[in-house]
Motif scaffolding. Structure first.
Motif, short mmCIF file in Angstrom:
data_model
loop_
_atom_site.label_atom_id
_atom_site.label_comp_id
_atom_site.label_asym_id
_atom_site.label_seq_id
_atom_site.Cartn_x
_atom_site.Cartn_y
_atom_site.Cartn_z
N GLU A 242 19.97 -42.67 -72.53
CA GLU A 242 21.06 -43.95 -73.19
C GLU A 242 22.10 -44.19 -73.29
N THR A 243 23.12 -43.25 -73.75
CA THR A 243 24.22 -42.71 -73.87
C THR A 243 24.95 -42.70 -72.53
N ALA A 244 23.74 -42.03 -71.80
CA ALA A 244 24.89 -41.81 -69.97
C ALA A 244 25.06 -42.98 -69.91
N TRP B 187 24.99 -46.46 -70.91
CA TRP B 187 25.83 -47.05 -71.77
C TRP B 187 27.78 -46.83 -71.33
N ILE B 188 27.61 -45.48 -71.03
CA ILE B 188 28.59 -45.07 -70.99
C ILE B 188 28.96 -45.68 -69.47
N GLN C 135 30.37 -48.94 -69.06
CA GLN C 135 31.36 -49.44 -70.11
C GLN C 135 32.73 -48.46 -69.36
N ARG C 136 32.51 -47.12 -69.18
CA ARG C 136 33.22 -46.34 -68.74
C ARG C 136 34.47 -46.89 -67.97
N ARG D 78 17.51 -40.07 -75.94
CA ARG D 78 19.09 -41.04 -76.65
C ARG D 78 20.10 -40.55 -76.07
N ASN D 79 19.61 -39.45 -75.09
CA ASN D 79 20.80 -39.01 -74.03
C ASN D 79 21.40 -39.96 -73.21
N ASN E 48 16.14 -36.40 -78.34
CA ASN E 48 17.14 -35.85 -77.94
C ASN E 48 17.47 -36.02 -77.12
N ILE F 17 24.25 -30.92 -70.43
CA ILE F 17 24.89 -31.72 -71.19
C ILE F 17 25.98 -31.71 -70.57
#
Length: 232
Positions: A155-157, A159-160, A163-164, A152-153, A149, A99
């Protein structure tokens, strides 16, 4: 009529878009449980999905593969594949793994090959969640929470990535696109498949231990209740 109905039930399913493919049987499968085999196949499919994502991202962001010095996009993907499968480091990530590497690859100020670094970091995180293994045998165990976990990581990656923005307000990488002329969500679909496999494997891993307890209890009950009795 009965024969005709049975014949209809046994007819093969139509395959206009191709047939399901499975690997050839191998000797090493003798050392794998059903769960080991599912985990091995899921890992293989997830890594292949990441390499497809790398190729697609390099196509939309050709400046990235050139940063790594590869002579072509395909060779950049091949180099990335070798680094992941052989568990080598990725120079642009400054020896970071898991991570920590993912956070660096998605930071707006990162100046290296973001595609290769991002995909390498996701792959490294997935392998770490599986106990630093890509193949699984009877002596191996999986932690369901680590797999959950990891999902979920991802999913977060994803999204970033969507969006970022960098300092100039541009997306970190060109990926999914929806406009009046086209609708391209192929990146999101690949991420979704990876997440689904991880969640399913986490459930299977949890179920394995629960079913082992139930199976043991059923065996005890069956030992006394499911016996044939003498009739003479």
């Amino acid at each position: 009529m009965a024969a005709a109905l049975l014949a209809g039930c046994s007819a093969p399913a139509p395959a206009p878009r191709g047939e399901v493919q499975g690997p050839q049987a191998s000797v090493q499968e003798w050392g794998q449980s059903d769960t080991n085999r599912v985990a091995t196949i899921a890992m293989r499919e997830n890594l292949d999905a990441l390499f497809r994502l790398a190729d697609k991202l390099y196509r939309r962001n050709p400046a990235e593969w050139r940063k790594g010095g590869a002579p072509s996009r395909q060779e950049a993907v091949d180099l990335l594949r070798s680094a992941v499968l052989q568990r080598m480091g990725w120079p642009a990530l400054q020896q970071r793994r898991d991570i920590d590497a993912l956070a660096l690859a998605l930071s707006p100020e990162f100046a290296g090959d973001r595609v290769g670094s991002f995909v390498y970091a996701v792959a490294d995180m997935l392998i770490a969640a599986h106990g630093d293994k890509t193949e699984f045998f009877l002596i191996d165990g999986l932690d369901a929470q680590h797999l959950y976990n990891a999902a979920r990581n991802v999913e977060t990656a994803a999204w970033i990535l969507a969006q970022r923005r960098d300092a100039q307000g541009r997306p970190l990488l060109l990926a999914d696109e929806i406009n009046a002329a086209q609708r391209n969500l192929s990146y999101e679909r690949e991420f979704g498949k990876i997440i689904a496999r991880l969640d399913l494997l986490a459930q299977v891993t949890t179920e394995k231990y629960r079913r082992a307890v139930i199976g043991y209890a059923q065996g005890l009950a069956g030992g006394t209740l499911l016996q044939f009795l003498p009739v003479r």
